[in-house]
Scaffold this motif. Sequence first.
Motif, PDB file in Angstrom:
ATOM      1  N   SER A   1       0.833  -1.202   0.000  1.00  0.00           N
ATOM      2  CA  SER A   1       0.000   0.000   0.000  1.00  0.00           C
ATOM      3  C   SER A   1       0.868   1.252   0.000  1.00  0.00           C
ATOM      4  N   GLY A   2       0.307   2.345  -0.494  1.00  0.00           N
ATOM      5  CA  GLY A   2       1.035   3.615  -0.486  1.00  0.00           C
ATOM      6  C   GLY A   2       0.495   4.557  -1.545  1.00  0.00           C
ATOM      7  N   TYR A   3       1.171   5.692  -1.708  1.00  0.00           N
ATOM      8  CA  TYR A   3       0.789   6.643  -2.739  1.00  0.00           C
ATOM      9  C   TYR A   3       1.256   6.161  -4.107  1.00  0.00           C
TER      10      TYR A   3
ATOM     11  N   VAL B   1      -3.463   1.348  -4.074  1.00  0.00           N
ATOM     12  CA  VAL B   1      -3.112   2.753  -4.263  1.00  0.00           C
ATOM     13  C   VAL B   1      -4.335   3.537  -4.712  1.00  0.00           C
TER      14      VAL B   1
ATOM     15  N   ARG C   1      -0.808  15.094  -2.742  1.00  0.00           N
ATOM     16  CA  ARG C   1      -1.357  13.789  -2.379  1.00  0.00           C
ATOM     17  C   ARG C   1      -2.528  13.382  -3.270  1.00  0.00           C
TER      18      ARG C   1
ATOM     19  N   GLY D   1       1.061   6.585   2.882  1.00  0.00           N
ATOM     20  CA  GLY D   1      -0.199   6.789   2.192  1.00  0.00           C
ATOM     21  C   GLY D   1      -1.153   7.499   3.140  1.00  0.00           C
TER      22      GLY D   1
ATOM     23  N   THR E   1      -4.334   3.614   5.942  1.00  0.00           N
ATOM     24  CA  THR E   1      -3.365   2.707   6.562  1.00  0.00           C
ATOM     25  C   THR E   1      -3.953   2.070   7.811  1.00  0.00           C
TER      26      THR E   1
ATOM     27  N   SER F   1       1.173  11.422   6.624  1.00  0.00           N
ATOM     28  CA  SER F   1       0.944   9.998   6.383  1.00  0.00           C
ATOM     29  C   SER F   1       1.184   9.167   7.628  1.00  0.00           C
TER      30      SER F   1
END
Length: 283
Positions: free
Chosen positions: A8-10, A64, A116, A143, A148, A171
């Motif tokens: 997971s993340g941007y 994402v 973001r 993220g 999260t 984040s």
Amino acid sequence: MRKLAVVSGYATVDYPVRLAAPLSGAQTATVEALGRDGWPRPGGAALYASLRLAAAGHRAKAFVGLGDDANGALYLSACGAGNVEVEAFACDSQTHTPWCMLLYHDDGSYTCLLDRGEMDGGSLTQAQRQVLAHTDLVCIAAGPATRTAALLDNISARSIVAWIAKRDSVSYPQWLNERLAQRADLIFCNTSERAMVDSARLGDTRAGQWIIETRGADGVVLEGNSSRIELSSAAVRVRDATGAGDTFAGEVLAALLAGSSDIEAAARRGIDAARALLLTRAY
């Protein structure tokens, strides 16, 4: 054996530049665009780590947020080329894909300017919850904080959990860092992020947890199970080190997910993978 990994993340599209001189006050600054492999280019920890997991033969799925725009299409194209599956959030006309301006300075430091892009929603779909219930590894990179937290609420107890730390208080607020430090089996950080990780651990030393600290040309330090291992790495002259730490993390996780119990050997593989990336940008 092929395993399932969620990262997971941007989902950023990156614009790396080198500053000719420090910024101060109102001025026009001269910059040099960096990146022989495309500018802008798809990036973010979720992509770099997922690419290494997929290259090792695992099933990598990136969680994402994307907009229905040109940058989102560019990101999806990179995922497709690297055999990375995408579980996208948003992906509509009301949002836009995150983008990042990376300003590299001559002293080796950098400034990250992050748009973001996506809405900071924390809800997961039923399909996403089912994926998390059956995944072998969940790797959490920077993220939206509420998302999260939702991921942590739905991760199976049997899953390996990795945390890629980053100095980003939006984040990673302290309350979330503490949750991540309590749950993570592996924590990846660099030297500048180590104090943040130590603060999140609240002085606790969890059995079986490894802290993996990258130190650039000074190598890597592994700490866990009452052990400390220092590994060297050969320096590579680059102006743009974007993604090297995330590539390292993805390769380490790929080795461990394949069944290796040798954290040192996995870290050496990670060093080699990061070096290979940097050599494509060497000067």
